[in-house]
Design an enzyme around this catalytic site. Structure first.
Site, PDB file in Angstrom:
ATOM      1  N   GLU A  37       0.822  -1.210   0.000  1.00  0.00           N
ATOM      2  CA  GLU A  37       0.000   0.000   0.000  1.00  0.00           C
ATOM      3  C   GLU A  37       0.857   1.262   0.000  1.00  0.00           C
ATOM      4  O   GLU A  37       0.544   2.236  -0.685  1.00  0.00           O
ATOM      5  CB  GLU A  37      -0.943   0.009   1.201  1.00  0.00           C
ATOM      6  CG  GLU A  37      -2.059  -1.023   1.117  1.00  0.00           C
ATOM      7  CD  GLU A  37      -2.957  -0.810  -0.093  1.00  0.00           C
ATOM      8  OE1 GLU A  37      -3.134   0.354  -0.500  1.00  0.00           O
ATOM      9  OE2 GLU A  37      -3.461  -1.805  -0.638  1.00  0.00           O
ATOM     10  N   CYS A 192     -12.420   1.810 -16.007  1.00  0.00           N
ATOM     11  CA  CYS A 192     -12.851   3.208 -15.853  1.00  0.00           C
ATOM     12  C   CYS A 192     -11.608   4.096 -15.845  1.00  0.00           C
ATOM     13  O   CYS A 192     -11.297   4.782 -14.876  1.00  0.00           O
ATOM     14  CB  CYS A 192     -13.654   3.364 -14.560  1.00  0.00           C
ATOM     15  SG  CYS A 192     -14.524   4.947 -14.407  1.00  0.00           S
ATOM     16  N   CYS A 199     -16.683   1.721 -21.217  1.00  0.00           N
ATOM     17  CA  CYS A 199     -18.027   1.620 -20.635  1.00  0.00           C
ATOM     18  C   CYS A 199     -18.826   0.403 -21.105  1.00  0.00           C
ATOM     19  O   CYS A 199     -19.585  -0.168 -20.315  1.00  0.00           O
ATOM     20  CB  CYS A 199     -18.798   2.908 -20.898  1.00  0.00           C
ATOM     21  SG  CYS A 199     -17.969   4.370 -20.232  1.00  0.00           S
ATOM     22  N   CYS A 202     -18.174  -2.245 -18.707  1.00  0.00           N
ATOM     23  CA  CYS A 202     -18.164  -1.877 -17.287  1.00  0.00           C
ATOM     24  C   CYS A 202     -19.390  -2.454 -16.577  1.00  0.00           C
ATOM     25  O   CYS A 202     -20.533  -2.240 -17.007  1.00  0.00           O
ATOM     26  CB  CYS A 202     -18.137  -0.366 -17.124  1.00  0.00           C
ATOM     27  SG  CYS A 202     -18.183   0.149 -15.387  1.00  0.00           S
ATOM     28  N   CYS A 208     -24.267   4.159 -13.862  1.00  0.00           N
ATOM     29  CA  CYS A 208     -23.326   5.279 -13.991  1.00  0.00           C
ATOM     30  C   CYS A 208     -24.024   6.496 -14.609  1.00  0.00           C
ATOM     31  O   CYS A 208     -24.454   6.465 -15.760  1.00  0.00           O
ATOM     32  CB  CYS A 208     -22.126   4.862 -14.833  1.00  0.00           C
ATOM     33  SG  CYS A 208     -20.890   6.159 -15.004  1.00  0.00           S
TER      34      CYS A 208
END
Length: 349
Positions: A37, A192, A199, A202, A208
């Site tokens: 991370e 995205c 899209c 997606c 969306c």
DNA sequence: AAGTCGGGGTT
DNA sequence: AACCCAGACTT
């Protein structure tokens, strides 16, 4: 928001099909999740992978990391950027050893007290390492949510951040927050995307608002570009009688802390770069003239560096600068944790 | 709220 | 060239 769409099941199905296989997805060890991370903050996956593997080979657990010298940790970070991350990682490792008996904290409040761990990183560690309901808001999630809710304006403004955190909280499921976090990050990274979002494939397209309005290419709204100044410097490839070159270590705090570099100075206002290089040579105890070696351009987020290198010969008086320094051969220089702009200068020697 | 802090990939 | 990246920290 009470009207947040139920996107988690859609993400789980998508993630199961096309989720990425990444090295840190084969473990739940808090030390490894934490390291991944931190390395991934503002840094792409492809850049991190080799560093992640090498770092773990050198510092296999938090005890080894805590016991290491700060310089050693920075050297393992050399080339990855944002070196305060390495300093904070090291400080946090020592903090966990001393305050938590070497056991990584498991609450949001305790995680955030560790240097280098903010709200989003703490949420990721909670979810992925501890399997609790941790909430994240990184660049990927920010872009996905801005499009999902068709959020107008600068998504980095404090008002937008506040709204985005509310949405992030309400969308995160109580179960499988780990899969949810990794899935929504993958979606932002591979589907995205900033430009040309995919899209049609997606899983969230039906929910969306940007896609519904046909405005997925207009959101998120671009930040106002600000002018970046250019800093003019000269660097010196100062050779001793055996042909070794002088390098010095930058102070541990601040820009590029702990990395090595050739001696530099700013070009004096109104002076030529060559005159500034000659002055630098004299300041270091060298003698004679300097010879132009080459030019390096280096870009940072808030300034540009225009760095001209000159060759010079060390005087018999030797080095008179301050701080840690060394005289190294070309072969040794290639192995050194060098300032990125100076690494480019190795082709001049 | 704005500035600091890297380097590389993408467009 | 400009933008972005599994952001945090300082002022």
């Amino acid at each position: 928001m009470s009207d947040s769409p139920q996107i988690a099941p859609l993400l789980f199905a998508w993630y199961g099909r096309v989720g990425r296989d990444l090295p840190w997805r084969h473990t739940r060890a808090p030390y490894r999740i934490w390291l991944s991370e931190i390395m991934l903050q503002q840094t792409t996956v492809t850049a991190v992978i080799p560093y992640y593997q090498c770092f773990l080979a050198r510092f296999p657990d938090i005890g080894v990391l805590a016991a290491a010298a700060a310089e050693e940790v920075v050297e393992a970070w050399a080339g990855l950027g944002y070196y305060s991350r390495a300093r904070n990682l090291h400080a946090a490792a020592r903090q966990v050893m001393e305050l938590h008996n070497g056991c990584f904290p498991e609450t949001l409040e305790e995680l955030i007290t560790l240097p280098g761990i903010g709200r989003s990183t703490a949420g990721a560690i909670l979810a992925i390492a501890h399997q609790e309901r941790g909430v994240i808001l990184d660049g990927n999630v920010r872009r996905v949510l801005v499009r999902l809710f068709a959020l107008e304006g600068d998504p980095r403004s404090s008002a937008a951040e506040k709204q985005l955190w509310l949405w992030a909280e309400s969308l995160t499921p109580a179960e499988r927050a780990d899969d949810y976090a990794q899935a929504i990050m993958d979606l932002g990274a591979t589907c995205c995307t900033p430009t040309k979002p995919n899209c049609p494939e997606c899983p969230l397209a039906v929910h969306c608002q940007a896609f519904t309005q046909g405005r997925q290419d207009e959101l998120p709204q671009a930040r106002a570009a600000k002018a970046v100044p250019t800093v003019q410097q000269v660097g010196l490839l100062l050779a001793d009688k055996r042909g070794r070159l002088l390098v010095r270590r930058r102070p541990m705090n601040g820009l590029l802390g702990g990395l090595w570099e050739f001696p530099t100075r700013e070009v004096l206002p109104g002076a030529t770069p060559e005159a500034s290089a000659r002055l630098l040579l004299q300041e270091l105890g060298g003698s004679g003239s300097v010879e132009e070696a080459g030019k390096v351009a280096h870009a940072y987020s808030h300034f540009k560096l225009d760095l001209r290198f000159y060759r010079g010969k060390a005087g018999t008086a030797g080095y008179v600068g301050e701080g840690e320094h060394d005289w190294l051969t070309a072969a040794a220089l290639r192995e050194l944790a060098l300032h990125g702009a100076h690494k480019k200068a190795l082709k001049f020697i």
